[in-house]
Each structure stands twice: as structure tokens, then as C-alpha cells.
Scaffold this active site. Structure first.
Site, mmCIF file in Angstrom:
data_model
loop_
_atom_site.group_PDB
_atom_site.id
_atom_site.type_symbol
_atom_site.label_atom_id
_atom_site.label_comp_id
_atom_site.label_asym_id
_atom_site.label_seq_id
_atom_site.Cartn_x
_atom_site.Cartn_y
_atom_site.Cartn_z
ATOM 1 N N THR A 239 9.774 -23.072 -23.460
ATOM 2 C CA THR A 239 10.885 -23.931 -23.883
ATOM 3 C C THR A 239 10.767 -24.329 -25.350
ATOM 4 O OG1 THR A 239 9.660 -25.749 -22.935
ATOM 5 C CG2 THR A 239 11.428 -24.849 -21.630
ATOM 6 N N THR A 240 9.540 -24.569 -25.806
ATOM 7 C CA THR A 240 9.365 -24.879 -27.220
ATOM 8 C C THR A 240 9.677 -23.641 -28.050
ATOM 9 O OG1 THR A 240 7.489 -26.176 -26.462
ATOM 10 C CG2 THR A 240 7.824 -26.051 -28.819
ATOM 11 N N ASP B 64 5.893 -30.575 -23.276
ATOM 12 C CA ASP B 64 6.844 -29.579 -22.791
ATOM 13 C C ASP B 64 8.161 -29.703 -23.539
ATOM 14 O OD1 ASP B 64 7.770 -27.593 -20.958
ATOM 15 O OD2 ASP B 64 8.968 -29.178 -20.066
ATOM 16 N N ASP C 32 4.608 -25.782 -14.935
ATOM 17 C CA ASP C 32 4.741 -24.651 -15.869
ATOM 18 C C ASP C 32 3.924 -23.463 -15.377
ATOM 19 O OD1 ASP C 32 6.345 -26.082 -17.481
ATOM 20 O OD2 ASP C 32 5.130 -25.878 -19.298
HETATM 21 P P1 ADP Z 1 6.258 -23.311 -24.654
HETATM 22 O O1 ADP Z 1 6.931 -24.579 -24.242
HETATM 23 O O2 ADP Z 1 7.159 -22.493 -25.531
HETATM 24 O O3 ADP Z 1 5.682 -22.547 -23.529
HETATM 25 P P2 ADP Z 1 3.533 -23.860 -25.403
HETATM 26 O O4 ADP Z 1 3.103 -25.126 -26.027
HETATM 27 O O5 ADP Z 1 3.168 -23.592 -23.978
HETATM 28 O O6 ADP Z 1 5.087 -23.756 -25.622
HETATM 29 O O7 ADP Z 1 2.974 -22.679 -26.310
HETATM 30 C C1 ADP Z 1 3.185 -21.346 -25.983
HETATM 31 C C2 ADP Z 1 2.680 -20.459 -27.098
HETATM 32 O O8 ADP Z 1 1.285 -20.602 -27.286
HETATM 33 C C3 ADP Z 1 2.941 -19.011 -26.755
HETATM 34 O O9 ADP Z 1 3.454 -18.335 -27.876
HETATM 35 C C4 ADP Z 1 1.567 -18.503 -26.370
HETATM 36 O O10 ADP Z 1 1.451 -17.136 -26.660
HETATM 37 C C5 ADP Z 1 0.664 -19.321 -27.252
HETATM 38 N N1 ADP Z 1 -0.693 -19.445 -26.684
HETATM 39 C C6 ADP Z 1 -1.053 -19.963 -25.490
HETATM 40 N N2 ADP Z 1 -2.382 -19.890 -25.308
HETATM 41 C C7 ADP Z 1 -2.879 -19.316 -26.412
HETATM 42 C C8 ADP Z 1 -4.196 -18.959 -26.844
HETATM 43 N N3 ADP Z 1 -5.272 -19.168 -26.089
HETATM 44 N N4 ADP Z 1 -4.324 -18.379 -28.056
HETATM 45 C C9 ADP Z 1 -3.261 -18.154 -28.826
HETATM 46 N N5 ADP Z 1 -2.010 -18.468 -28.482
HETATM 47 C C10 ADP Z 1 -1.802 -19.035 -27.302
HETATM 48 MG MG MG Z 2 4.020 -23.033 -22.245
#
Ligand code: ADP
Ligand code: MG
Length: 546
Positions: free
Chosen positions: A93-94, A60, A390
Site C-alpha cells: 500500500t505504501t 501500513d 499483511d
Molecule cells: P508496503 O505497505 O508497500 O508493503 P512496506 O513498508 O511493507 O510497504 O515495505 C515494502 C518494501 O520493502 C518492498 O519494496 C520490499 O521489497 C521491501 N523490503 C522488505 N523487506 C526487505 C528487506 N529485508 N530488504 C530489502 N527490502 C525489503
Molecule cells: Mg508490506
């Protein structure tokens, strides 16, 4: 000869101009580098060991940023936006940190060429407005009139958020559980009405959702085992009273000169206790919870009357029981009546793994739920809790705000395309900055590919081509190393997550761009993070005479 003007204290470090701006941008880039690999479903985790030796494994962005303890004044802005994103929407957040870093990175070449930062800031603000308008236009409204449809949508949202987490293999199980939890809350969806308890041991699938309050059995005395452990519709007394006999020497010093006097003191002591117990029993309560200890005499007394009791209940749990079951936390045993006693449909004590849990189900007042998580190790459970948090936030948001967009870089690319088109209609040098913003947005799909080990240039080319043909929901397909319609594939995210991330990222980028000078006073220079100390105070610590 010109006399030299001395304005600042000797030793003050002053850096300004282009060099300073570039160095701030580089500092931000360094921070972004530390978390860029955590983005997306194939993102890696970070293990951070704090000065006390405690290790945290997390994916996260906000958690990692908080733990990093960054001291660079400009780079701290990134920590702030990650935290605010976490507080506002709880996810993305990322994304927000990555976007901000990349938007800054795109400006570097212009700054080096001598462009005034304000020209860029102005163009970035314009680009943000265009982007937000585009998201609002694209977002798909959720139809809330059909409950089964709505439930489907929510489960998909939760699953998307869990995709990128350690527990992605159990995402179906957990997304059902989360939607159950969130939908059984009040319309305001208060977050503190969802309790999360962790019991080590067992497998993740043994985790359970209690529709009510649950907490671990508290310390108890002999006699406890004789108390019944299951009731229907019990009356619950919540107390903040000690029901324990204290050794005389703890209370006060009393001088007596004969045994009869001493006996009187002891008797009074017992009478006071019995009076309290009597009042509680008369009130009709059959479950007695207290924040303070309940001693062996009281435990036995309750056991004889088929009453269940638990002492030393933590404040949090007691408050949640009060909010869930109604009633009030009393500091006296007098005037205990139905208006201050809580109630629930079913109380039972149940064995969960190696622990015994008190479960209060079917709460009458506020709706409250407790998730009891099972799993191998403490660290794993903690990461599970963070991941669920989350997902819970996402479901709450989706229920409160009723629009979703496709994830996996699809929205970012669509906005990027729209900005590029827009930039071509601008004649001034603003064109370049709008295009830079558009390029900056591509970092999300690019990083998703990089993290999954794909050829990002190839996939991005395919995506750009597809978007140009009108495939607005096309994004990275992380399972097949290809592109896919992510709306159809149910990779959804609430539109607010994206709106918030874009706003915060460009705000922060503009903020950093508009700083062209850092002045560090000599004392504060040793440690930026404690810049509170006044230079004039040097050498005079607390308590010393001035
Ligand atoms: P954050 O802390 O920003 O939420 P995450 O590690 O949760 O970071 O990653 C979120 C990103 O991953 C988003 O841009 C989301 O659209 C993408 N994402 C999540 N699941 C999938 C998936 N199954 N296929 C493609 N992209 C995905
Ligand atoms: Mg996320």
C-alpha cells in the site's frame, strides 16, 4: 462592447489549465511526503490521533491514508488506490502511493514546458504494459508439488512481509504460525475463518495458534464452576434463546387478586424454562452456547447434568463456531437433533494470561483457526494484528498465485532498465516520457535507502551497474548498507503485489494528469468532502418547509 456571459453561479471558484494540473501534482506530492518514510524494513511508524483522541501507531500505508482524512479532491485519488491495493492484495500500500506520486512528479517538468498531458498519458500507458510484461517474464513459479518445499517458500514470504514491521524480531515465530494457520484452511482460503484474539500481558512468543475456534469465557453465574471444562467429541448446541427467568414486572402488567393466582403465574414461568432446559438436555448436547443470557437457574441445571454452558457469546464467534463445528444456530429448543448440533474433537477451557478462553479444537466442518496474540500494550497488539494481517494476505496470495519476484527494489530497477532500453528505440518525444517513467520507478530502492539512512545515490549507482551486467535480482541490502542478490536472500514478494501496485499507480497518475479543470460550486467550496449538498438547497435543512 461584448455582453458578459454568466454561466456559473456567482462565487464559483474555477481554476484551470497548466496551473491547476501543477497544483494537483503538488497536492499529491504533499500526501506522498507524509507516508514516504514508512516504506520498507527500516521505515518509521506514524502516530495518528483522531478527533476523538484515540491514537493509532501504524506502518501500513492504507491505515495511515484512511486516518489522514484528506479533503483535496485530486489527492483523494491516492487514498483510493491505497485502499484498493489493501483490498485486492493486502500489501504494497505504501509502494502504490509512492509510485503514483513519483510518476506524477516526473511529469511536472514536461507540463511546465507546455507538453500536452495526453502525450504523457499515452506514453505512461505504454510503459505500464511493457513493465507488466517484464514482471510476468521475470516472475519465478512456485513448485507446489513438493509440500516441504512449498512450506519453506511460504514461510519466507511471510517473513519478508514481517521484516518491515514492529514485530520483525519475532518474524520466524510468527511466519511459522501464519503458514500453519493459512495452510489449515479450506482450498478457497476464506479470510474470515482466521480469527484473531488479543490478550494483553505476557510476551509475544506466548502467542498461540488454536486449530479451531476460541473465544473469551463469557459472563457466568454461580454454578458455572461446577461444570466440566473439558470434553472429547462433544455435541454442541448453538442457540439464540434466553434461558433466564425474568422479573414479572419486565414482562407485562398482570392484575391478580389472590396469592394462588400469582403462584400459578410464577409456576408457569418456571415450567416454561424447565421445559426448554429439558429439551436441550434430551437432545444430547453437552455444550450449550447462546447468543442471549443464560441465567443462574439454567446454569445450575446444566451443572447438575455435567453440561457446559456459555451465554452472551458474540455473534461473530457463534457464527464461526457454527461454520467450524457444523450444525445451526437455533431460535427454539424444540427439534434439536443431531443435524443441528455441531461437534469438534476437543473442547476445553484454558487459562491464557489473565483471561479464560473456551477452545474448540479439531473442527469437523469448515477448517478454521484462531490466533491468540499476547503482548504488552493494546496499541502494540493492534499493530501486531495489522502486521499479521499483511503477512496472512501475502501467504494467501502466494498460495493462490504461484509466482514470486525479488523485493528490495530489485524488480523496480530491472523494469526501469528494460524501459530505458526500450525508450532508446523510440524516435519521437515519447522517448523522454518512457525514460521519466523509468526514473519514477527508482523511487522504491531510493526510498528504501533513505529510510535506512544509507547514501542512496551511491547505492543506486552500484545497483544500476550491477543490473546492466545482468544481475537482475540485485536490490538494496538493508542490513549491510550494500547491494545484494535479494532472490538468494529470500526477500521475496508475490508478483501480483507488484503487478497490482504498478497498474493502480499508473492508472491513478493518468487520471490525475487528464484533469485540467476543477470547478467548485460556492456551497461545496466550504468543505469538499461534503459536496453532496445541492447549492439550491441552501438554508433549508432537514425537516424545514421548502
Ligand atoms: P508496503 O505497505 O508497500 O508493503 P512496506 O513498508 O511493507 O510497504 O515495505 C515494502 C518494501 O520493502 C518492498 O519494496 C520490499 O521489497 C521491501 N523490503 C522488505 N523487506 C526487505 C528487506 N529485508 N530488504 C530489502 N527490502 C525489503
Ligand atoms: Mg508490506
Amino acid at each position: 462592447m461584448q455582453p458578459q456571459i454568466i454561466l456559473l453561479k456567482e462565487g464559483t471558484d474555477q481554476s484551470q489549465g497548466k496551473g491547476q494540473l501543477i497544483s494537483n501534482i503538488n497536492a499529491c506530492a504533499a500526501v506522498v511526503d507524509s507516508i514516504r518514510t514508512t516504506l520498507g524494513p527500516r521505515g518509521m511508524d506514524k502516530l495518528i490521533v483522531n478527533p476523538r483522541g484515540q491514537a493509532t501507531i501504524s506502518n501500513d500505508g492504507a491505515t495511515i491514508m484512511k486516518q489522514l482524512d484528506i479533503v483535496h479532491p485530486a489527492a483523494k485519488t491516492l487514498v483510493d488506490i491505497a485502499k484498493s491495493q489493501d483490498a485486492e492484495v493486502g500489501d504494497g500500500t505504501t509502494t502504490v502511493v509512492l509510485l503514483c506520486g513519483e510518476l506524477l512528479n516526473q511529469t511536472k517538468k514536461f507540463i511546465e514546458d507546455g507538453v500536452h498531458p495526453h502525450a504523457i498519458v499515452r506514453a505512461y500507458r505504454k510503459a505500464t504494459n511493457i513493465a507488466l510484461a517484464k514482471i510476468n517474464e521475470m516472475a519465478v513459479k512456485i513448485d507446489k508439488s513438493n509440500p516441504t518445499e512449498l512450506r519453506n517458500i511460504l514461510e519466507k514470504c511471510a517473513a519478508t512481509s514481517l521484516n518491515s514491521k514492529l514485530i520483525h524480531q519475532q518474524k520466524d515465530f510468527f511466519s511459522k504460525m501464519i503458514v500453519d494457520a493459512v495452510t489449515s484452511l479450506d482450498p478457497l482460503l476464506p479470510l474470515d475463518m482466521i480469527g484473531i484474539k488479543k490478550v494483553t500481558g505476557g510476551s509475544l512468543e506466548e502467542s498461540l495458534l488454536v486449530k479451531g475456534v476460541a473465544f473469551k469465557k463469557t459472563f457466568s453465574y454461580a454454578g458455572f464452576e461446577m461444570q466440566p471444562k473439558k470434553y472429547n467429541n462433544p455435541k454442541i448446541a448453538m442457540l439464540n434463546i434466553e434461558l433466564e427467568l425474568k422479573a414479572e414486572r419486565d414482562n407485562a402488567e398482570i392484575r391478580v387478586d389472590n396469592v394462588a393466582e400469582y403462584q400459578k403465574i410464577v409456576d408457569t414461568e418456571w415450567n416454561i424454562l424447565y421445559e426448554k432446559l429439558d429439551l436441550i438436555v434430551k437432545s444430547g448436547a453437552i455444550i450449550v452456547l447462546s447468543k442471549l443470557p443464560i441465567g443462574d437457574v439454567a446454569t445450575q441445571y446444566f451443572a447438575d447434568r455435567d453440561i457446559f454452558c456459555a451465554g452472551r457469546v458474540t455473534e461473530d464467534d457463534l457464527k464461526r463456531t457454527m461454520k467450524g463445528c457444523g450444525g445451526a444456530i437455533m431460535t427454539t429448543a424444540h427439534d434439536l437433533n443431531d443435524s443441528v448440533l455441531g461437534t469438534c474433537e476437543l473442547f476445553e477451557e484454558r487459562q491464557i494470561g489473565g483471561e479464560r478462553y473456551n477452545l474448540f479444537q479439531g473442527c469437523t466442518q469448515a477448517k478454521t483457526v484462531t490466533l491468540i496474540l499476547r503482548g504488552g500494550s493494546d496499541q502494540f497488539l493492534e499493530e501486531t494484528e495489522r502486521s499479521l494481517h499483511d503477512a496472512i494476505m501475502i501467504v494467501r496470495r502466494a498460495l493462490k498465485h504461484d509466482a514470486v519476484v525479488a523485493g528490495g527494489g530489485a524488480v523496480e530497477l530491472e523494469i526501469s532498465k528494460c524501459l530505458r532500453e526500450e525508450s532508446r528505440s523510440v524516435a519521437s518525444k515519447e522517448q523522454l516520457f518512457l525514460a521519466a517513467y523509468a526514473k519514477g520507478l527508482e523511487i522504491i530502492p531510493r526510498q528504501l535507502c533513505d529510510n535506512a539512512g544509507f547514501d542512496s545515490t551511491n547505492i543506486l549507482n552500484k545497483l544500476r551497474a550491477r543490473h546492466a551486467e545482468g544481475g537482475k535480482w540485485f536490490g538494496v541490502d538493508v542490513t549491510n548498507e550494500d547491494i545484494a542478490d535479494n532472490f538468494a536472500a529470500c526477500v521475496w514478494e508475490p508478483a501480483v503485489v507488484k503487478i497490482n501496485a504498478l497498474t493502480a499507480a499508473s492508472e491513478a497518475a493518468c487520471l490525475i494528469l487528464s484533469v485540467d479543470e476543477t470547478i467548485k460550486s460556492p456551497r461545496a467550496g466550504q468543505d469538499y468532502s461534503q459536496g453532496m449538498q445541492q447549492p439550491g438547497m441552501a438554508g433549508r435543512g432537514r425537516g424545514r418547509p421548502m
